[in-house]
Motif scaffolding. Structure first.
Motif, mmCIF file in Angstrom:
data_model
loop_
_atom_site.group_PDB
_atom_site.id
_atom_site.type_symbol
_atom_site.label_atom_id
_atom_site.label_comp_id
_atom_site.label_asym_id
_atom_site.label_seq_id
_atom_site.Cartn_x
_atom_site.Cartn_y
_atom_site.Cartn_z
ATOM 1 N N LYS A 117 3.199 33.196 123.720
ATOM 2 C CA LYS A 117 1.842 33.558 123.302
ATOM 3 C C LYS A 117 1.058 32.302 122.968
ATOM 4 O O LYS A 117 1.554 31.420 122.262
ATOM 5 C CB LYS A 117 1.864 34.471 122.069
ATOM 6 C CG LYS A 117 0.455 34.901 121.623
ATOM 7 C CD LYS A 117 0.480 35.930 120.509
ATOM 8 C CE LYS A 117 0.659 35.294 119.155
ATOM 9 N NZ LYS A 117 0.439 36.248 118.049
ATOM 10 N N SER A 118 -0.161 32.223 123.482
ATOM 11 C CA SER A 118 -1.050 31.109 123.165
ATOM 12 C C SER A 118 -2.295 31.632 122.463
ATOM 13 O O SER A 118 -2.842 32.679 122.842
ATOM 14 C CB SER A 118 -1.450 30.338 124.421
ATOM 15 O OG SER A 118 -0.367 29.583 124.918
ATOM 16 N N ILE A 119 -2.719 30.899 121.436
ATOM 17 C CA ILE A 119 -3.937 31.216 120.688
ATOM 18 C C ILE A 119 -4.921 30.077 120.905
ATOM 19 O O ILE A 119 -4.588 28.917 120.667
ATOM 20 C CB ILE A 119 -3.647 31.388 119.185
ATOM 21 C CG1 ILE A 119 -2.630 32.513 118.962
ATOM 22 C CG2 ILE A 119 -4.934 31.679 118.422
ATOM 23 C CD1 ILE A 119 -2.209 32.671 117.510
ATOM 24 N N ILE A 120 -6.114 30.406 121.386
ATOM 25 C CA ILE A 120 -7.157 29.405 121.614
ATOM 26 C C ILE A 120 -8.216 29.577 120.532
ATOM 27 O O ILE A 120 -8.670 30.688 120.261
ATOM 28 C CB ILE A 120 -7.791 29.546 123.012
ATOM 29 C CG1 ILE A 120 -6.715 29.449 124.095
ATOM 30 C CG2 ILE A 120 -8.858 28.478 123.239
ATOM 31 C CD1 ILE A 120 -7.261 29.579 125.513
ATOM 32 N N ARG A 121 -8.597 28.455 119.920
ATOM 33 C CA ARG A 121 -9.601 28.469 118.861
ATOM 34 C C ARG A 121 -10.695 27.457 119.164
ATOM 35 O O ARG A 121 -10.434 26.418 119.759
ATOM 36 C CB ARG A 121 -8.980 28.093 117.502
ATOM 37 C CG ARG A 121 -8.010 29.092 116.928
ATOM 38 C CD ARG A 121 -7.439 28.555 115.618
ATOM 39 N NE ARG A 121 -6.633 29.546 114.914
ATOM 40 C CZ ARG A 121 -5.344 29.737 115.152
ATOM 41 N NH1 ARG A 121 -4.741 28.978 116.040
ATOM 42 N NH2 ARG A 121 -4.675 30.648 114.486
ATOM 43 N N VAL A 122 -11.896 27.778 118.701
ATOM 44 C CA VAL A 122 -12.969 26.793 118.618
ATOM 45 C C VAL A 122 -13.186 26.537 117.129
ATOM 46 O O VAL A 122 -13.583 27.437 116.390
ATOM 47 C CB VAL A 122 -14.268 27.292 119.281
ATOM 48 C CG1 VAL A 122 -15.403 26.312 119.033
ATOM 49 C CG2 VAL A 122 -14.061 27.462 120.775
ATOM 50 N N VAL A 123 -12.898 25.315 116.698
ATOM 51 C CA VAL A 123 -12.965 24.982 115.273
ATOM 52 C C VAL A 123 -13.829 23.735 115.097
ATOM 53 O O VAL A 123 -14.199 23.068 116.067
ATOM 54 C CB VAL A 123 -11.556 24.742 114.690
ATOM 55 C CG1 VAL A 123 -10.737 26.015 114.741
ATOM 56 C CG2 VAL A 123 -10.840 23.629 115.445
ATOM 57 N N GLN A 212 -8.656 24.090 120.408
ATOM 58 C CA GLN A 212 -7.233 23.917 120.101
ATOM 59 C C GLN A 212 -6.440 25.089 120.638
ATOM 60 O O GLN A 212 -6.852 26.240 120.533
ATOM 61 C CB GLN A 212 -7.006 23.774 118.590
ATOM 62 C CG GLN A 212 -5.534 23.720 118.207
ATOM 63 C CD GLN A 212 -5.282 23.002 116.910
ATOM 64 O OE1 GLN A 212 -6.092 22.199 116.454
ATOM 65 N NE2 GLN A 212 -4.136 23.264 116.298
ATOM 66 N N ILE A 213 -5.276 24.770 121.203
ATOM 67 C CA ILE A 213 -4.368 25.787 121.736
ATOM 68 C C ILE A 213 -3.030 25.647 121.024
ATOM 69 O O ILE A 213 -2.441 24.569 121.001
ATOM 70 C CB ILE A 213 -4.177 25.640 123.258
ATOM 71 C CG1 ILE A 213 -5.532 25.713 123.976
ATOM 72 C CG2 ILE A 213 -3.238 26.713 123.785
ATOM 73 C CD1 ILE A 213 -5.433 25.547 125.466
#
Length: 496
Positions: A117-123, A212-213
Protein backbone atom coordinates in the motif's frame (compact mmCIF):
# COMPACT_ATOMS: atom_id res chain seq x y z
CA UNK A 1 89.54 -12.53 3.49
CA UNK A 2 86.84 -14.39 5.39
CA UNK A 3 85.49 -11.13 6.65
CA UNK A 4 85.43 -9.68 3.12
CA UNK A 5 83.46 -12.65 1.76
CA UNK A 6 80.72 -12.20 4.35
CA UNK A 7 80.13 -8.55 3.40
CA UNK A 8 77.77 -9.22 0.42
CA UNK A 9 75.65 -11.49 2.60
CA UNK A 10 75.32 -8.73 5.13
CA UNK A 11 74.17 -6.30 2.41
CA UNK A 12 71.46 -8.73 1.31
CA UNK A 13 70.25 -9.05 4.85
CA UNK A 14 70.21 -5.29 5.25
CA UNK A 15 68.25 -4.79 1.99
CA UNK A 16 65.79 -7.49 3.00
CA UNK A 17 65.32 -5.90 6.41
CA UNK A 18 64.75 -2.45 4.91
CA UNK A 19 62.11 -3.85 2.54
CA UNK A 20 60.29 -5.54 5.39
CA UNK A 21 60.41 -2.39 7.50
CA UNK A 22 59.06 -0.34 4.59
CA UNK A 23 56.21 -2.79 3.98
CA UNK A 24 55.38 -2.82 7.67
CA UNK A 25 55.32 0.95 7.83
CA UNK A 26 52.95 1.13 4.87
CA UNK A 27 50.63 -1.48 6.36
CA UNK A 28 50.64 0.43 9.63
CA UNK A 29 49.57 3.62 7.86
CA UNK A 30 46.71 1.78 6.22
CA UNK A 31 45.58 0.36 9.53
CA UNK A 32 45.59 3.79 11.17
CA UNK A 33 43.59 5.36 8.38
CA UNK A 34 41.14 2.49 8.23
CA UNK A 35 40.66 2.28 11.97
CA UNK A 36 39.85 5.80 12.96
CA UNK A 37 41.00 8.77 10.93
CA UNK A 38 38.85 8.38 7.79
CA UNK A 39 35.76 6.51 6.66
CA UNK A 40 36.13 5.09 3.15
CA UNK A 41 32.44 5.62 2.46
CA UNK A 42 32.86 9.32 3.24
CA UNK A 43 35.73 9.59 0.79
CA UNK A 44 33.84 7.75 -1.94
CA UNK A 45 30.89 10.11 -1.48
CA UNK A 46 32.93 12.91 -3.06
CA UNK A 47 31.77 13.89 -6.57
CA UNK A 48 34.97 12.60 -8.23
CA UNK A 49 34.21 9.06 -7.05
CA UNK A 50 30.51 9.04 -7.90
CA UNK A 51 30.99 7.16 -11.20
CA UNK A 52 32.75 4.27 -9.43
CA UNK A 53 30.20 4.07 -6.63
CA UNK A 54 28.12 1.34 -8.27
CA UNK A 55 31.06 -1.08 -8.18
CA UNK A 56 31.47 -0.79 -4.42
CA UNK A 57 29.67 -2.81 -1.75
CA UNK A 58 26.89 -0.89 0.00
CA UNK A 59 27.84 0.98 3.15
CA UNK A 60 24.91 -0.52 5.01
CA UNK A 61 23.97 -4.09 4.14
CA UNK A 62 20.74 -3.84 6.16
CA UNK A 63 19.52 -0.71 4.40
CA UNK A 64 17.13 -1.65 1.60
CA UNK A 65 15.67 0.84 -0.84
CA UNK A 66 13.14 -1.40 -2.55
CA UNK A 67 11.27 1.18 -4.60
CA UNK A 68 11.81 4.28 -6.68
CA UNK A 69 9.18 6.88 -7.56
CA UNK A 70 9.54 9.11 -10.61
CA UNK A 71 7.36 12.19 -11.16
CA UNK A 72 7.02 12.87 -14.89
CA UNK A 73 7.57 16.64 -14.74
CA UNK A 74 10.79 18.57 -15.44
CA UNK A 75 12.88 20.12 -12.71
CA UNK A 76 13.71 23.82 -12.65
CA UNK A 77 17.07 24.88 -14.16
CA UNK A 78 17.38 27.76 -11.68
CA UNK A 79 18.42 25.59 -8.72
CA UNK A 80 21.98 25.73 -7.44
CA UNK A 81 24.19 22.68 -7.18
CA UNK A 82 23.75 20.60 -4.01
CA UNK A 83 20.30 22.18 -3.40
CA UNK A 84 17.16 20.08 -3.57
CA UNK A 85 15.43 20.02 -6.94
CA UNK A 86 12.25 22.07 -7.45
CA UNK A 87 9.48 21.09 -9.86
CA UNK A 88 6.67 23.33 -11.13
CA UNK A 89 3.17 21.87 -11.55
CA UNK A 90 -0.04 23.24 -13.06
CA UNK A 91 -3.17 23.30 -10.93
CA UNK A 92 -5.56 20.47 -11.81
CA UNK A 93 -3.29 18.90 -14.45
CA UNK A 94 -2.70 15.14 -14.32
CA UNK A 95 0.90 14.14 -13.68
CA UNK A 96 2.23 10.59 -13.85
CA UNK A 97 4.22 9.04 -11.00
CA UNK A 98 5.93 5.80 -12.00
CA UNK A 99 6.16 3.25 -9.19
CA UNK A 100 9.31 1.22 -9.87
CA UNK A 101 10.42 -2.00 -8.17
CA UNK A 102 14.10 -1.59 -7.25
CA UNK A 103 14.62 -4.84 -5.37
CA UNK A 104 17.53 -7.11 -6.10
CA UNK A 105 17.01 -10.84 -6.44
CA UNK A 106 16.19 -12.29 -3.06
CA UNK A 107 15.44 -8.98 -1.34
CA UNK A 108 12.19 -8.72 0.61
CA UNK A 109 10.85 -12.12 -0.45
CA UNK A 110 7.87 -11.63 1.87
CA UNK A 111 6.29 -9.13 -0.55
CA UNK A 112 6.87 -11.23 -3.69
CA UNK A 113 3.53 -11.88 -5.30
CA UNK A 114 1.76 -9.68 -2.75
CA UNK A 115 0.31 -6.20 -2.72
CA UNK A 116 1.79 -3.18 -0.96
CA UNK A 117 0.00 0.00 0.00
CA UNK A 118 1.25 3.46 -0.91
CA UNK A 119 -0.02 6.74 0.56
CA UNK A 120 0.58 9.94 -1.42
CA UNK A 121 0.43 13.28 0.38
CA UNK A 122 0.78 16.92 -0.52
CA UNK A 123 2.29 18.59 2.54
CA UNK A 124 4.01 21.85 3.38
CA UNK A 125 7.76 22.16 2.85
CA UNK A 126 8.23 25.02 5.34
CA UNK A 127 8.52 23.96 8.98
CA UNK A 128 6.45 26.97 10.12
CA UNK A 129 3.46 25.85 8.04
CA UNK A 130 3.90 22.20 9.05
CA UNK A 131 3.18 23.17 12.66
CA UNK A 132 -0.14 24.77 11.61
CA UNK A 133 -1.01 22.31 8.85
CA UNK A 134 -4.39 21.35 10.28
CA UNK A 135 -5.52 24.96 10.64
CA UNK A 136 -4.25 25.82 7.14
CA UNK A 137 -6.11 22.92 5.54
CA UNK A 138 -9.30 23.68 7.47
CA UNK A 139 -9.18 27.28 6.23
CA UNK A 140 -8.73 26.02 2.68
CA UNK A 141 -11.70 23.68 3.14
CA UNK A 142 -14.04 26.56 4.08
CA UNK A 143 -12.82 28.68 1.16
CA UNK A 144 -13.14 25.81 -1.32
CA UNK A 145 -16.14 23.73 -0.13
CA UNK A 146 -16.41 20.37 -1.85
CA UNK A 147 -12.91 20.52 -3.37
CA UNK A 148 -9.90 18.36 -2.61
CA UNK A 149 -6.24 19.34 -2.49
CA UNK A 150 -5.08 16.03 -4.01
CA UNK A 151 -6.96 13.71 -6.34
CA UNK A 152 -6.22 10.52 -8.27
CA UNK A 153 -6.88 10.46 -12.01
CA UNK A 154 -8.12 6.87 -11.92
CA UNK A 155 -8.93 6.42 -15.68
CA UNK A 156 -5.33 7.27 -16.63
CA UNK A 157 -3.67 5.29 -13.83
CA UNK A 158 -2.31 1.79 -14.49
CA UNK A 159 -1.89 -1.10 -12.05
CA UNK A 160 -3.48 0.48 -8.96
CA UNK A 161 -6.09 -1.40 -6.93
CA UNK A 162 -8.63 -0.17 -4.40
CA UNK A 163 -7.85 3.58 -4.69
CA UNK A 164 -9.21 5.59 -1.76
CA UNK A 165 -9.53 9.25 -0.81
CA UNK A 166 -10.64 9.97 2.75
CA UNK A 167 -13.15 12.87 2.76
CA UNK A 168 -11.58 14.27 5.95
CA UNK A 169 -8.02 14.18 4.58
CA UNK A 170 -8.09 16.50 1.59
CA UNK A 171 -4.36 16.19 0.88
CA UNK A 172 -4.03 12.39 0.98
CA UNK A 173 -4.82 9.46 -1.35
CA UNK A 174 -3.90 5.80 -1.06
CA UNK A 175 -4.00 2.63 -3.15
CA UNK A 176 -2.69 -0.94 -3.42
CA UNK A 177 -0.29 -2.11 -6.13
CA UNK A 178 1.78 -5.14 -7.13
CA UNK A 179 5.51 -4.30 -7.37
CA UNK A 180 6.03 -7.05 -9.94
CA UNK A 181 3.66 -5.36 -12.41
CA UNK A 182 3.88 -2.05 -14.23
CA UNK A 183 2.29 0.65 -12.09
CA UNK A 184 1.75 4.32 -12.85
CA UNK A 185 -0.48 6.60 -10.83
CA UNK A 186 -1.70 9.97 -12.12
CA UNK A 187 -2.30 12.71 -9.55
CA UNK A 188 -3.90 16.16 -9.67
CA UNK A 189 -3.06 18.96 -7.24
CA UNK A 190 -5.90 21.50 -6.93
CA UNK A 191 -4.41 24.05 -4.53
CA UNK A 192 -1.88 26.66 -5.65
CA UNK A 193 1.15 27.83 -3.71
CA UNK A 194 -0.04 31.43 -3.30
CA UNK A 195 -3.19 30.34 -1.45
CA UNK A 196 -1.15 29.86 1.72
CA UNK A 197 0.90 33.08 1.69
CA UNK A 198 0.33 35.45 4.59
CA UNK A 199 -0.49 38.52 2.50
CA UNK A 200 -2.14 38.42 -0.90
CA UNK A 201 -1.38 41.74 -2.59
CA UNK A 202 -0.28 40.20 -5.90
CA UNK A 203 3.21 39.29 -7.03
CA UNK A 204 4.09 37.41 -3.83
CA UNK A 205 6.04 34.16 -3.95
CA UNK A 206 4.06 31.00 -3.34
CA UNK A 207 4.97 28.55 -0.61
CA UNK A 208 6.62 25.27 -1.67
CA UNK A 209 4.90 21.93 -1.14
CA UNK A 210 6.23 18.39 -0.87
CA UNK A 211 4.82 15.36 -2.63
CA UNK A 212 5.59 12.42 -0.34
CA UNK A 213 4.95 8.72 -0.90
CA UNK A 214 5.00 6.22 1.99
CA UNK A 215 4.80 2.51 1.17
CA UNK A 216 3.79 -0.25 3.62
CA UNK A 217 3.51 -4.03 3.62
CA UNK A 218 1.07 -6.30 5.44
CA UNK A 219 1.69 -7.36 9.01
CA UNK A 220 0.58 -10.61 10.64
CA UNK A 221 -2.94 -9.22 10.99
CA UNK A 222 -3.08 -8.47 7.24
CA UNK A 223 -3.01 -4.73 7.92
CA UNK A 224 -0.73 -2.48 5.88
CA UNK A 225 1.20 -0.93 8.75
CA UNK A 226 4.82 -2.14 8.36
CA UNK A 227 6.81 0.66 6.76
CA UNK A 228 8.96 -0.20 3.73
CA UNK A 229 10.05 3.01 2.05
CA UNK A 230 9.38 6.76 1.88
CA UNK A 231 10.46 9.38 -0.64
CA UNK A 232 9.49 12.95 -1.49
CA UNK A 233 10.25 15.92 -3.74
CA UNK A 234 9.73 19.68 -3.58
CA UNK A 235 7.13 21.29 -5.87
CA UNK A 236 5.35 24.58 -6.45
CA UNK A 237 1.85 24.68 -7.93
CA UNK A 238 0.70 27.45 -10.27
CA UNK A 239 -2.56 28.32 -11.95
CA UNK A 240 -3.14 26.50 -15.28
CA UNK A 241 -0.20 26.98 -17.68
CA UNK A 242 1.62 29.04 -15.03
CA UNK A 243 4.16 26.26 -14.45
CA UNK A 244 5.07 26.24 -18.14
CA UNK A 245 5.61 30.01 -18.13
CA UNK A 246 7.72 29.81 -14.96
CA UNK A 247 9.84 27.00 -16.43
CA UNK A 248 10.39 29.07 -19.59
CA UNK A 249 11.31 32.16 -17.55
CA UNK A 250 13.88 30.20 -15.52
CA UNK A 251 15.36 28.72 -18.69
CA UNK A 252 15.69 32.13 -20.33
CA UNK A 253 17.34 33.57 -17.21
CA UNK A 254 19.90 30.77 -17.18
CA UNK A 255 20.69 31.26 -20.89
CA UNK A 256 21.62 34.89 -20.18
CA UNK A 257 24.10 33.96 -17.45
CA UNK A 258 27.83 33.71 -18.05
CA UNK A 259 29.27 30.20 -18.53
CA UNK A 260 31.03 30.42 -15.16
CA UNK A 261 27.73 31.22 -13.46
CA UNK A 262 25.88 28.40 -15.24
CA UNK A 263 28.27 25.88 -13.71
CA UNK A 264 26.87 26.76 -10.27
CA UNK A 265 23.38 25.54 -11.23
CA UNK A 266 21.84 22.15 -11.87
CA UNK A 267 20.67 21.19 -15.34
CA UNK A 268 16.95 20.74 -15.88
CA UNK A 269 15.99 17.06 -15.88
CA UNK A 270 13.00 15.74 -17.82
CA UNK A 271 11.67 13.89 -14.78
CA UNK A 272 11.84 14.33 -11.02
CA UNK A 273 13.15 11.47 -8.89
CA UNK A 274 11.72 11.44 -5.37
CA UNK A 275 14.51 11.15 -2.79
CA UNK A 276 14.44 8.98 0.31
CA UNK A 277 13.04 10.62 3.45
CA UNK A 278 11.56 9.78 6.83
CA UNK A 279 8.00 8.42 6.92
CA UNK A 280 5.37 11.07 7.47
CA UNK A 281 4.24 11.02 11.12
CA UNK A 282 0.64 10.04 11.68
CA UNK A 283 -0.55 12.89 13.94
CA UNK A 284 -4.02 12.67 15.43
CA UNK A 285 -5.88 15.95 15.72
CA UNK A 286 -8.84 16.90 17.86
CA UNK A 287 -11.68 17.45 15.44
CA UNK A 288 -13.91 20.14 16.89
CA UNK A 289 -14.57 22.20 13.78
CA UNK A 290 -18.23 21.72 12.78
CA UNK A 291 -19.73 23.73 9.96
CA UNK A 292 -19.75 27.43 10.78
CA UNK A 293 -23.03 29.10 11.56
CA UNK A 294 -24.59 32.10 13.28
CA UNK A 295 -27.76 32.59 15.23
CA UNK A 296 -29.67 35.04 13.04
CA UNK A 297 -31.61 36.50 15.95
CA UNK A 298 -28.57 37.61 17.93
CA UNK A 299 -25.53 39.60 16.94
CA UNK A 300 -23.14 37.31 18.79
CA UNK A 301 -21.17 34.13 18.22
CA UNK A 302 -22.33 30.77 19.63
CA UNK A 303 -19.68 30.42 22.34
CA UNK A 304 -19.92 28.55 25.65
CA UNK A 305 -23.55 27.55 25.49
CA UNK A 306 -25.30 26.64 28.74
CA UNK A 307 -23.27 27.12 31.89
CA UNK A 308 -19.96 27.76 30.14
CA UNK A 309 -18.49 24.41 31.17
CA UNK A 310 -15.03 23.71 29.73
CA UNK A 311 -16.46 20.60 28.11
CA UNK A 312 -18.45 22.84 25.78
CA UNK A 313 -15.73 25.34 24.97
CA UNK A 314 -14.06 24.98 21.57
CA UNK A 315 -10.34 25.15 22.20
CA UNK A 316 -7.61 25.69 19.61
CA UNK A 317 -6.79 22.54 17.66
CA UNK A 318 -3.49 21.09 18.83
CA UNK A 319 -1.68 17.82 18.08
CA UNK A 320 -1.89 15.05 20.63
CA UNK A 321 1.06 15.30 23.05
CA UNK A 322 3.67 12.63 22.36
CA UNK A 323 6.15 12.63 25.23
CA UNK A 324 8.73 9.89 25.80
CA UNK A 325 8.16 8.13 29.13
CA UNK A 326 10.68 6.30 31.37
CA UNK A 327 8.64 3.10 30.89
CA UNK A 328 8.94 3.21 27.09
CA UNK A 329 10.49 0.06 25.62
CA UNK A 330 13.37 0.23 23.11
CA UNK A 331 10.96 -0.73 20.31
CA UNK A 332 8.52 2.04 21.22
CA UNK A 333 11.44 4.47 21.60
CA UNK A 334 12.38 3.73 17.97
CA UNK A 335 8.83 4.57 16.86
CA UNK A 336 8.95 7.79 18.90
CA UNK A 337 12.15 8.81 17.11
CA UNK A 338 10.51 8.17 13.73
CA UNK A 339 7.37 10.14 14.62
CA UNK A 340 9.47 13.10 15.73
CA UNK A 341 11.69 13.14 12.61
CA UNK A 342 14.83 11.66 14.19
CA UNK A 343 15.08 8.66 11.84
CA UNK A 344 18.80 9.24 10.99
CA UNK A 345 19.63 8.48 14.63
CA UNK A 346 17.47 5.37 15.09
CA UNK A 347 20.44 3.03 14.70
CA UNK A 348 22.48 4.93 17.30
CA UNK A 349 19.67 4.52 19.85
CA UNK A 350 18.69 0.95 18.89
CA UNK A 351 18.97 -0.48 22.42
CA UNK A 352 17.95 2.67 24.30
CA UNK A 353 14.76 2.53 26.35
CA UNK A 354 12.81 5.61 27.36
CA UNK A 355 14.64 5.74 30.70
CA UNK A 356 18.03 5.51 28.95
CA UNK A 357 17.25 8.40 26.62
CA UNK A 358 15.80 10.61 29.35
CA UNK A 359 19.06 10.26 31.30
CA UNK A 360 21.02 11.88 28.46
CA UNK A 361 22.28 15.39 29.16
CA UNK A 362 22.18 18.27 26.72
CA UNK A 363 25.91 17.82 26.06
CA UNK A 364 25.39 14.10 25.40
CA UNK A 365 22.78 14.54 22.65
CA UNK A 366 24.68 17.41 21.02
CA UNK A 367 27.80 15.26 20.88
CA UNK A 368 25.84 12.33 19.41
CA UNK A 369 23.54 14.18 16.98
CA UNK A 370 25.32 17.48 16.31
CA UNK A 371 24.28 20.97 17.47
CA UNK A 372 21.06 21.46 15.46
CA UNK A 373 19.43 18.04 15.83
CA UNK A 374 20.94 17.59 19.29
CA UNK A 375 19.19 20.66 20.70
CA UNK A 376 15.95 19.63 18.98
CA UNK A 377 16.16 16.11 20.41
CA UNK A 378 16.97 17.40 23.90
CA UNK A 379 13.93 19.70 23.85
CA UNK A 380 11.74 16.86 22.59
CA UNK A 381 12.99 14.52 25.32
CA UNK A 382 12.20 17.08 28.01
CA UNK A 383 8.79 17.79 26.48
CA UNK A 384 9.39 21.50 26.44
CA UNK A 385 6.42 23.63 25.37
CA UNK A 386 7.22 26.73 23.33
CA UNK A 387 5.78 29.79 25.05
CA UNK A 388 3.64 31.90 22.69
CA UNK A 389 4.82 35.42 21.92
CA UNK A 390 1.51 36.95 23.06
CA UNK A 391 -1.44 35.65 25.07
CA UNK A 392 -4.75 37.51 25.26
CA UNK A 393 -8.01 36.58 27.00
CA UNK A 394 -11.41 37.31 25.45
CA UNK A 395 -15.01 37.11 26.64
CA UNK A 396 -18.25 37.97 24.85
CA UNK A 397 -20.07 41.07 26.08
CA UNK A 398 -23.49 39.51 25.55
CA UNK A 399 -22.41 36.53 27.64
CA UNK A 400 -21.20 38.83 30.42
CA UNK A 401 -24.49 40.76 30.39
CA UNK A 402 -26.55 37.56 30.59
CA UNK A 403 -24.53 36.19 33.48
CA UNK A 404 -24.51 39.57 35.25
CA UNK A 405 -28.30 39.88 35.02
CA UNK A 406 -28.74 36.28 36.16
CA UNK A 407 -26.66 36.98 39.27
CA UNK A 408 -28.72 40.01 40.21
CA UNK A 409 -32.01 38.15 39.74
CA UNK A 410 -30.72 35.51 42.14
CA UNK A 411 -29.76 38.16 44.70
CA UNK A 412 -26.00 37.57 44.39
CA UNK A 413 -23.58 40.45 44.81
CA UNK A 414 -22.11 41.94 41.64
CA UNK A 415 -18.64 41.42 43.01
CA UNK A 416 -19.18 37.66 42.90
CA UNK A 417 -20.05 37.62 39.19
CA UNK A 418 -18.08 34.87 37.36
CA UNK A 419 -17.12 35.44 33.72
CA UNK A 420 -15.66 32.82 31.36
CA UNK A 421 -12.71 33.94 29.23
CA UNK A 422 -10.95 32.13 26.39
CA UNK A 423 -7.19 32.20 25.82
CA UNK A 424 -5.84 33.11 22.38
CA UNK A 425 -2.16 32.49 21.63
CA UNK A 426 -0.45 34.57 18.94
CA UNK A 427 2.90 33.84 17.32
CA UNK A 428 3.07 36.12 14.28
CA UNK A 429 1.39 39.12 15.95
CA UNK A 430 -0.61 40.11 12.89
CA UNK A 431 -4.22 41.17 12.38
CA UNK A 432 -4.68 38.27 9.97
CA UNK A 433 -3.56 35.78 12.63
CA UNK A 434 -5.88 37.34 15.23
CA UNK A 435 -8.78 37.09 12.77
CA UNK A 436 -8.04 33.43 12.12
CA UNK A 437 -7.75 32.61 15.83
CA UNK A 438 -11.05 34.35 16.64
CA UNK A 439 -12.75 32.57 13.75
CA UNK A 440 -11.37 29.24 14.95
CA UNK A 441 -12.51 29.96 18.50
CA UNK A 442 -16.06 30.77 17.35
CA UNK A 443 -16.25 27.99 14.72
CA UNK A 444 -16.79 30.36 11.80
CA UNK A 445 -14.99 31.20 8.60
CA UNK A 446 -12.34 33.96 8.82
CA UNK A 447 -14.02 35.61 5.82
CA UNK A 448 -17.08 36.35 7.96
CA UNK A 449 -15.01 38.62 10.23
CA UNK A 450 -14.65 41.78 8.17
CA UNK A 451 -12.78 44.07 10.56
CA UNK A 452 -11.54 44.12 14.15
CA UNK A 453 -11.64 47.38 16.13
CA UNK A 454 -10.31 48.33 19.55
CA UNK A 455 -12.32 50.75 21.65
CA UNK A 456 -10.21 53.80 22.36
CA UNK A 457 -10.60 57.01 24.40
CA UNK A 458 -14.12 58.54 24.46
CA UNK A 459 -15.47 55.32 22.90
CA UNK A 460 -13.86 55.72 19.45
CA UNK A 461 -13.25 52.62 17.35
CA UNK A 462 -9.61 52.18 16.25
CA UNK A 463 -8.85 49.68 13.49
CA UNK A 464 -6.59 46.90 14.79
CA UNK A 465 -3.34 46.72 12.84
CA UNK A 466 -0.19 44.60 13.08
CA UNK A 467 1.58 47.45 14.85
CA UNK A 468 -1.19 47.74 17.43
CA UNK A 469 -1.00 44.01 18.19
CA UNK A 470 2.76 44.32 18.68
CA UNK A 471 2.01 46.85 21.42
CA UNK A 472 -0.58 44.71 23.25
CA UNK A 473 0.46 43.79 26.78
CA UNK A 474 0.88 40.07 27.42
CA UNK A 475 -2.15 38.41 29.06
CA UNK A 476 -4.37 41.46 28.46
CA UNK A 477 -8.14 40.91 28.80
CA UNK A 478 -10.75 42.02 26.27
CA UNK A 479 -14.53 41.94 26.17
CA UNK A 480 -15.79 41.24 22.66
CA UNK A 481 -18.75 43.04 21.13
CA UNK A 482 -20.05 42.12 17.69
CA UNK A 483 -21.80 44.28 15.12
CA UNK A 484 -23.70 42.89 12.12
CA UNK A 485 -22.56 44.18 8.76
CA UNK A 486 -25.65 45.61 7.03
CA UNK A 487 -24.26 44.99 3.55
CA UNK A 488 -23.39 41.30 3.98
CA UNK A 489 -23.64 38.34 6.33
CA UNK A 490 -20.33 39.25 7.99
CA UNK A 491 -19.53 40.83 11.34
CA UNK A 492 -17.29 43.47 12.87
CA UNK A 493 -15.65 42.73 16.23
CA UNK A 494 -14.87 45.39 18.87
CA UNK A 495 -12.28 44.73 21.57
CA UNK A 496 -13.21 46.60 24.76
Amino acid sequence: MAWALKLPLTDEVIESGLAQDFDASLSGIGQELGAGAYSMSDVLALPIFKQEESNLPPDNENKILPFQYVLCAPTSPAIKLHDETLTYLNQGQSYEIRMLDNRKIGELPEITGKMVKSIIRVVFHDRRLQYTEHQQLEGWRWNRPGDRILDLDIPMSVGIIDPRANPTQLNTVEFLWDPSKRTSVFIQVHCISTEFTMRKHGGEKGVPFRIQIDTFKENESEEYTEHLHSASCQVKVFKPKGADRKQKTDREKMEKRAPQEKEKYQPSYETTILTECSPWPEVTYVNNSPSPGFNNTHSSFPVAEGNGSPNHQPEPVVPVVDNLLPTTTPQDAQQWLLRNRFSPFCRLFTNFSGADMLKLTREDVIQICGPADGIRLFNALKGRVIRPRLTIYVCQESQQVREHQSKHENGDAAANTFFVYHAIYLEELTAVELTEKLAQLFNISPRQIHQIFKQGPTGIHVLVSDEMIHNFQDEVCFVLDTMKDDTSDGYHIILK
